[in-house]
Design an enzyme around this catalytic site. Structure first.
Site, mmCIF file in Angstrom:
data_model
loop_
_atom_site.group_PDB
_atom_site.id
_atom_site.type_symbol
_atom_site.label_atom_id
_atom_site.label_comp_id
_atom_site.label_asym_id
_atom_site.label_seq_id
_atom_site.Cartn_x
_atom_site.Cartn_y
_atom_site.Cartn_z
ATOM 1 C CG LEU A 1 -1.813 -1.264 1.316
ATOM 2 C CD1 LEU A 1 -2.672 -1.196 2.576
ATOM 3 C CD2 LEU A 1 -2.684 -1.419 0.086
ATOM 4 N N GLY B 1 -1.828 6.469 -2.191
ATOM 5 C CA GLY B 1 -3.004 6.373 -3.060
ATOM 6 C C GLY B 1 -4.058 5.458 -2.456
ATOM 7 C CG HIS B 2 -3.275 1.265 -2.118
ATOM 8 N ND1 HIS B 2 -1.928 1.231 -2.373
ATOM 9 C CD2 HIS B 2 -3.868 0.489 -3.063
ATOM 10 C CE1 HIS B 2 -1.706 0.452 -3.429
ATOM 11 N NE2 HIS B 2 -2.861 -0.004 -3.871
ATOM 12 C CD GLN C 1 -5.923 -8.122 -10.981
ATOM 13 O OE1 GLN C 1 -6.896 -8.411 -10.286
ATOM 14 N NE2 GLN C 1 -5.450 -6.887 -11.036
#
Lengths: 282, 282
Positions: free
Chosen positions: A33, A36-37, A61
């Site tokens: 993290l 931004g998180h 993904q």
């Protein structure tokens, strides 16, 4: 702050809040993290009674030649940061907990808006995102879910399948958090050498210069060509430089709000960024 | 009993029950209800506090040459039957209410188990089922959802995506309801001429004869061939006659529980049926 590693444990932790009709906010992450998180978590904290953050590096993904194995896993540090930011429950499941032992046969695909930009370079990526986010939504059952606008296409994909499938929650997009020199925060920035880290803010500078050029009336096609040249000359390998409407439709001229998209490689690291440019009111 | 035609109206009707943590049972249908549907409702009535039945002829699960336009719509009669069977809320949305005005871009596909049986004859059919059932699950948010075993492959598909996507509900399969002469109840039986209606019970007789033959030790391949011959000689056009495990895997010999599947055309009407055959305990 609690950490749950199983679906059952999370359900047990959340049930009292659900029974009390508390507002649940959810921030899905792949961990490692950064600010931004944490800004997503703070946003959730303001709007919700209970904040759940998931940390799960989702194998489906990643493409076969991508960085699934080397993707940074920093759970203890993440837990400290989340506790400080006001998270109530961390959900950190194993791959087996999420995907079980029996083969998964179900796929979710979102047509149209996944064909280009990052979609063309990362086949199957957005299907993997759609599947894992749907699973997490069904496991957490939040009222609100928070995503960064840095992954603008991902956010558009999530908004689309939430609407198409009537998933009962609201998606909140949160503006990009940038370093002081303008670089959009990303877990992959950690892969950059010191020299490349110094070079990386050119991406944002290029986006801002393009915004200025558009506002001064330069033609969109010319602006995009100049961005590509500027990035290439600065030592980036350009994956794409594109303009789209805010709904990701193609756009030829700057005659409504648009978004400029950049994806580049710097050394072995792929970086993406975007900038919304408002069409001036007449 | 209430009837709701909008998602918002249904939410308003269900919210008090949700707040009171009542157990919600859900029976999705395409209307034109018969005793098979009503048995699903009765089953739901026994297990749940609130029973919701949807009536929606879902355009995206019909092929271009199938019977979407002519599929029987009998809402008033259905409402009377549902009230008698103990339904609390009928959800009967329009196509626009379900799919909106903007194009749907999201698809859900379930691989493997949709490739053959009805899947090969009806391309896209199970995708359409998966999308609409997921939407309805998200709209109703039931604790239990009830489906007939007549559409065995559909039930398997639904169980699969519910598991793969962690949809928070339990799927209940309910045994086939048959007319006195053995014909599996189906809305499409209403399409049959009087003569064909008399012929139709041959399907079930053929399934029962096959079960007997298997239990007497006849080889599975031989039994399937005989079923096909018997149906063809009785005037049916055989679409498929197949055996599968209860999980829809291919099976060559009767050495575990299996399911016999039949799909035929009788005149212009397509009929399906199936029979589970228990492998005798040794």
């Amino acid at each position: 702050m609690k950490t749950e590693t199983t679906i059952q444990g999370l359900a047990a932790s959340l049930n009292p809040s659900r029974a009390a009709r508390k507002i649940i906010g959810f921030v899905p992450t792949m961990g490692n993290l950064h600010e931004g998180h944490l800004n997503l978590v703070r946003e959730a904290r303001q709007l919700c009674d209970i904040v759940v953050v998931s940390i799960f590096v989702n194998p489906i993904q990643f493409g076969p030649n991508e960085d699934f194995d080397s993707y940074p896993r920093t759970l203890e540090q993440d837990q400290r940061l989340l506790a400080d930011a006001g998270c109530d429950i961390v959900f950190a499941p194993s791959v087996e907990q999420m995907y079980g032992k029996k083969p998964r046969l179900t796929n979710i695909s979102v047509g149209g808006i996944t064909d280009d930009l990052c979609g063309s370079q990362r086949p199957g990526h957005f299907d993997g995102v759609a599947v894992v986010v749907t699973k997490l939504f069904n496991i957490v059952q939040p009222n609100y879910a928070f995503f960064g606008q840095k992954d603008y296409q991902q956010l558009a994909v999530i908004r689309q399948f939430v609407r198409d499938l009537n998933i009962p929650l609201e998606v909140i997009g949160v503006p990009i958090t940038r370093a002081e020199d303008g670089l959009a925060l990303s877990s992959r920035n950690g892969y950059l050498s010191a020299e490349n880290r110094e070079k990386a803010p050119v991406i944002y500078k290029t986006l801002k210069a393009a915004e200025q050029a558009l506002l001064l009336g330069k033609a969109l096609s010319e602006v995009l060509a100049e961005m590509k040249t500027a990035l290439t000359e600065a030592g980036f390998v350009v994956d794409y430089v594109e303009a789209r409407t805010t709904e990701l439709q193609k756009i030829e001229q700057f005659n409504e709000d648009l978004v400029l998209f950049v994806a580049v490689k710097l050394g072995a690291t792929r970086l993406i960024d975007n900038l919304q440019v408002k069409y001036p009111a007449s």
